[in-house]
Design an enzyme around this catalytic site. Structure first.
Site, PDB file in Angstrom:
ATOM      1  N   LEU A 125     -59.005 -27.655  49.415  1.00  0.00           N
ATOM      2  CA  LEU A 125     -58.972 -28.606  50.246  1.00  0.00           C
ATOM      3  C   LEU A 125     -58.179 -29.880  49.514  1.00  0.00           C
ATOM      4  CD1 LEU A 125     -60.051 -28.761  53.322  1.00  0.00           C
ATOM      5  CD2 LEU A 125     -61.933 -29.721  52.371  1.00  0.00           C
TER       6      LEU A 125
ATOM      7  N   GLU B  47     -54.235  -7.479  44.011  1.00  0.00           N
ATOM      8  CA  GLU B  47     -54.399  -8.225  42.968  1.00  0.00           C
ATOM      9  C   GLU B  47     -54.646  -9.704  43.457  1.00  0.00           C
ATOM     10  OE1 GLU B  47     -55.798  -9.135  39.861  1.00  0.00           O
ATOM     11  OE2 GLU B  47     -54.951  -7.185  39.619  1.00  0.00           O
TER      12      GLU B  47
ATOM     13  N   ASP C  19     -41.619  -0.948  31.593  1.00  0.00           N
ATOM     14  CA  ASP C  19     -40.489  -1.869  32.298  1.00  0.00           C
ATOM     15  C   ASP C  19     -39.256  -1.209  32.259  1.00  0.00           C
ATOM     16  OD1 ASP C  19     -41.393  -5.016  33.297  1.00  0.00           O
ATOM     17  OD2 ASP C  19     -39.119  -4.335  33.178  1.00  0.00           O
TER      18      ASP C  19
ATOM     19  N   CYS D   2     -46.412 -16.593  45.178  1.00  0.00           N
ATOM     20  CA  CYS D   2     -47.241 -16.010  46.041  1.00  0.00           C
ATOM     21  C   CYS D   2     -47.241 -16.669  47.352  1.00  0.00           C
ATOM     22  CB  CYS D   2     -48.475 -15.708  45.404  1.00  0.00           C
ATOM     23  SG  CYS D   2     -48.687 -14.502  44.085  1.00  0.00           S
TER      24      CYS D   2
ATOM     25  N   LEU E  84     -55.106 -12.207  41.332  1.00  0.00           N
ATOM     26  CA  LEU E  84     -55.082 -13.178  40.192  1.00  0.00           C
ATOM     27  C   LEU E  84     -54.358 -14.497  40.376  1.00  0.00           C
ATOM     28  CD1 LEU E  84     -52.519 -13.168  38.172  1.00  0.00           C
ATOM     29  CD2 LEU E  84     -53.518 -10.849  37.470  1.00  0.00           C
TER      30      LEU E  84
ATOM     31  N   GLY F 120     -46.916 -24.109  46.284  1.00  0.00           N
ATOM     32  CA  GLY F 120     -45.629 -23.405  46.122  1.00  0.00           C
ATOM     33  C   GLY F 120     -45.998 -22.342  44.997  1.00  0.00           C
TER      34      GLY F 120
ATOM     35  N   ASN G 172     -54.010 -14.825  51.255  1.00  0.00           N
ATOM     36  CA  ASN G 172     -53.098 -15.864  50.846  1.00  0.00           C
ATOM     37  C   ASN G 172     -52.824 -16.970  52.074  1.00  0.00           C
ATOM     38  OD1 ASN G 172     -53.103 -15.502  48.242  1.00  0.00           O
ATOM     39  ND2 ASN G 172     -51.457 -14.522  47.803  1.00  0.00           N
TER      40      ASN G 172
ATOM     41  N   GLU H 141     -52.434 -17.674  38.537  1.00  0.00           N
ATOM     42  CA  GLU H 141     -51.741 -18.077  37.264  1.00  0.00           C
ATOM     43  C   GLU H 141     -52.540 -19.149  36.431  1.00  0.00           C
ATOM     44  OE1 GLU H 141     -47.718 -18.547  37.454  1.00  0.00           O
ATOM     45  OE2 GLU H 141     -47.226 -16.995  38.968  1.00  0.00           O
TER      46      GLU H 141
ATOM     47  N   LYS I 147     -47.962 -25.528  39.510  1.00  0.00           N
ATOM     48  CA  LYS I 147     -49.170 -26.024  39.251  1.00  0.00           C
ATOM     49  C   LYS I 147     -49.300 -26.345  37.598  1.00  0.00           C
ATOM     50  CE  LYS I 147     -51.817 -21.642  39.201  1.00  0.00           C
ATOM     51  NZ  LYS I 147     -52.854 -20.652  39.694  1.00  0.00           N
TER      52      LYS I 147
HETATM   53  C1  UDX Z   1     -52.342 -17.496  44.445  1.00  0.00           C
HETATM   54  C2  UDX Z   1     -53.765 -17.134  44.979  1.00  0.00           C
HETATM   55  O1  UDX Z   1     -54.743 -18.120  44.506  1.00  0.00           O
HETATM   56  C3  UDX Z   1     -54.153 -15.555  44.159  1.00  0.00           C
HETATM   57  O2  UDX Z   1     -55.449 -15.209  44.668  1.00  0.00           O
HETATM   58  C4  UDX Z   1     -53.153 -14.659  44.493  1.00  0.00           C
HETATM   59  O3  UDX Z   1     -53.224 -13.516  43.876  1.00  0.00           O
HETATM   60  C5  UDX Z   1     -51.703 -15.162  44.140  1.00  0.00           C
HETATM   61  O4  UDX Z   1     -51.587 -16.387  44.619  1.00  0.00           O
HETATM   62  P1  UDX Z   1     -51.341 -18.847  42.274  1.00  0.00           P
HETATM   63  O5  UDX Z   1     -50.113 -18.615  43.253  1.00  0.00           O
HETATM   64  O6  UDX Z   1     -51.521 -18.590  41.133  1.00  0.00           O
HETATM   65  O7  UDX Z   1     -52.555 -17.837  43.132  1.00  0.00           O
HETATM   66  O8  UDX Z   1     -51.763 -20.333  42.566  1.00  0.00           O
HETATM   67  P2  UDX Z   1     -53.004 -21.129  43.132  1.00  0.00           P
HETATM   68  O9  UDX Z   1     -54.184 -21.741  42.327  1.00  0.00           O
HETATM   69  O10 UDX Z   1     -53.613 -20.293  44.471  1.00  0.00           O
HETATM   70  O11 UDX Z   1     -52.236 -22.462  44.026  1.00  0.00           O
HETATM   71  C6  UDX Z   1     -50.932 -22.298  44.765  1.00  0.00           C
HETATM   72  C7  UDX Z   1     -50.540 -23.604  45.332  1.00  0.00           C
HETATM   73  O12 UDX Z   1     -51.308 -24.242  46.041  1.00  0.00           O
HETATM   74  C8  UDX Z   1     -50.236 -24.637  43.940  1.00  0.00           C
HETATM   75  O13 UDX Z   1     -48.833 -25.021  44.134  1.00  0.00           O
HETATM   76  C9  UDX Z   1     -51.148 -25.503  44.256  1.00  0.00           C
HETATM   77  O14 UDX Z   1     -50.643 -26.761  43.442  1.00  0.00           O
HETATM   78  C10 UDX Z   1     -51.443 -25.628  45.465  1.00  0.00           C
HETATM   79  N1  UDX Z   1     -52.827 -26.176  46.084  1.00  0.00           N
HETATM   80  C11 UDX Z   1     -53.998 -25.641  45.648  1.00  0.00           C
HETATM   81  C12 UDX Z   1     -52.879 -27.408  46.564  1.00  0.00           C
HETATM   82  O15 UDX Z   1     -51.984 -28.143  47.044  1.00  0.00           O
HETATM   83  N2  UDX Z   1     -54.243 -27.795  47.091  1.00  0.00           N
HETATM   84  C13 UDX Z   1     -55.261 -27.200  46.856  1.00  0.00           C
HETATM   85  O16 UDX Z   1     -56.591 -27.579  47.191  1.00  0.00           O
HETATM   86  C14 UDX Z   1     -54.992 -25.891  45.982  1.00  0.00           C
END
Ligand code: UDX
Length: 470
Positions: free
Chosen positions: A267, A165, A43, A277, A167, A274, A225, A169, A340
């Site tokens: 769902l 990727e 880094d 990603c 993944l 938020g 996404n 969080e 989240k």
């Molecule tokens: C996401 C993708 O899931 C992951 O595969 C990608 O690589 C990176 O972006 P992440 O940003 O960690 O991962 O969060 P995720 O668990 O997907 O949740 C995204 C947002 O959606 C959160 O703010 C969560 O609160 C919201 N969410 C999720 C909802 O409002 N309703 C749902 O049913 C699921």
């Protein structure tokens, strides 16, 4: 996890570098070291490298600190700021630097990705594969391959591949070691062979692999996404319909989810998505599609983004309603700041956006989050923060649940009720037991659910009728 970790390697292990030790890179570096690879994390941020070298993970991710300690102790993992050292060490370099949204545009900022690829390419003296993991607009990998060929002392020694990727969080280690699938975007057999060697234990564990061209590999990430964001906004659009009809979006979502073709995941209605990603990726995708002259193909993503933004505004409306129609001077306890639970990430966090909108309407806002307070304070210094959950809800006119941390979900409505001024709860995440809150005398509201639980009563009435008929 041990099932993968304990397997012996069949082919010679490539030495790996991971360029960019943020969320994605640090997790990848630690996970690969745990699989037995020799890994060098790189880094440009000396402070970050120092912290990682001391065994400190600079963000909240369950399980990662323990794995970092183990990887450092095993000698498989080191960190550096030297690209000379990285180029000499690595056979396969994973580029994991950020691609944030550009200021004043929906486009992704590719400056860090370009700098990382070039920095390695300029120093390559042996056969090397540079693999992009960052989320980029389709077509970037090919452009980077040209840049790499131009920068390398011997272009035949170096090749570019893409390995998106997925993944999440909070589940980053699990998603890295046990991904749903691996995608290799390659333009030669040599690149595929190197990538297979770099993921051998993961593949041996039966992880499905899709080998594709680089453009498809880049697209998989934004397509996935976008789909997830669309699914969330879809159920939230249904919540809007429920709000004007008196239907209950929670029951609707649960009925939909029994259809295997639809499924229950992503769902969950509420405040919407938020994070670092989903919001940025759908915007960058729209921007790229427009550049390619096919903006119309993903125009619906504008609506997905807009539905998501409306949920935040509507949550503020609901809080105002419960506060008696005027937020001025009302004490509002905001539970949650992270985008989240199980994360301290506040990028594009719906929670803080709502808290700030409430403050803008002259509410007396106080925020509490179990992990994200430091980040929240830095980004939103204008908000007030409570040192504890109890302090946050003390004297509140309305409590609003914005991030569904377990300790908020599991809180006792009676005990919380003792602390607040008025028992008024807006459940922004449909995460609380509405009946338990109502029984404890709370006015309970959630977006897309009737103010009174008529639907549930009706279901019970019908059940009683059926029982009476039997
Ligand atoms: C996401 C993708 O899931 C992951 O595969 C990608 O690589 C990176 O972006 P992440 O940003 O960690 O991962 O969060 P995720 O668990 O997907 O949740 C995204 C947002 O959606 C959160 O703010 C969560 O609160 C919201 N969410 C999720 C909802 O409002 N309703 C749902 O049913 C699921």
């Amino acid at each position: 996890m041990t099932d993968i970790i304990d397997q012996p390697m069949a082919t010679p292990r490539p030495r790996l570098t991971v360029v960019g030790t943020g969320y994605l890179g640090a997790t990848h570096a630690v996970s690969m070291a745990s699989l037995g690879y020799e890994v060098l994390g790189v880094d440009v941020d000396q402070a970050k490298i120092d912290r990682l070298t001391r065994g400190e993970v600079p963000f909240h991710e369950p399980g990662l600190p323990e794995m970092l300690d183990e990887a450092l102790a095993s000698g498989n993992l080191r960190f550096t700021t030297s690209f000379d050292e990285a180029a000499e060490f690595g056979d396969v370099h994973f580029v994991c630097v950020g691609t944030p949204q550009l200021h004043g545009s929906h486009a992704a900022n590719l400056a860090y990705v370009e700098a990382a690829f070039t920095a390695i390419a300029q120093r390559v003296r042996k056969s090397t594969l540079i693999v992009g993991k960052s989320t980029v607009p389709v077509g970037t990998a090919e452009r980077l391959a040209d840049m790499v060929a131009a920068a390398a002392p011997d272009p035949d020694l170096v090749e570019v591949a893409w390995n998106p990727e997925f993944l999440r969080e909070g589940y980053a280690v699990q998603d890295t070691l046990h991904p749903d699938r691996l995608v290799f975007g390659v333009s030669s057999e040599r690149a595929e062979t190197s990538l297979r060697a770099a993921f051998e234990p993961v593949l041996e564990a039966g992880t499905p692999l899709v080998v594709a061209d680089m453009k498809t590999a880049e697209l998989v990430k934004v397509a996935a996404n976008s789909f997830l964001a669309t699914k969330i906004s879809y159920i939230n659009a249904m919540a809007e319909i429920c709000e004007v009809t008196g239907a209950d979006v929670n029951l609707l979502a649960s009925a939909l989810s029994y259809d295997d073709r639809i499924g229950a995941r992503f769902l969950k209605p509420g405040l919407g998505f938020g994070g670092g990603c989903l919001p940025k990726d759908i915007r960058a995708f729209m921007h790229r599609a427009e550049e390619l002259g096919v903006g119309h193909a993903v125009e619906f993503l504008h609506e997905v983004d807009e539905i998501n933004a409306r949920r935040r505004r509507r949550t503020v409306d609901l809080v105002r309603e419960l506060a008696g129609g005027d937020l001025r001077g009302m004490r509002i306890a905001c539970l949650g700041a992270a985008f989240k639970p199980n994360s301290d990430d506040i990028r594009d966090a719906p929670a803080l956006d709502v808290a700030d909108m409430l403050r803008a309407q002259a509410a007396d806002v106080v925020v509490y989050d179990p992990e994200a307070m430091g980040n929240a304070r830095e980004a939103y210094p204008q908000l007030d923060y409570a040192p504890t959950f109890a302090e946050c809800v003390k004297g509140a006119d309305v409590v609003v649940l914005l991030t569904e941390w377990a300790r908020f979900r599991e809180a006792d409505p009676e005990m919380m009720g003792e602390l607040v001024r008025h028992r008024a709860m807006v459940d922004g995440r449909h995460a609380l037991d509405a009946d338990a809150y109502r029984s404890a005398g709370w006015e309970y509201r959630a977006l897309g659910r009737p103010a009174q639980p008529q639907t549930v009563r009706l279901v019970e009435d019908v059940k009683d009728q059926v029982a009476a008929m039997a």
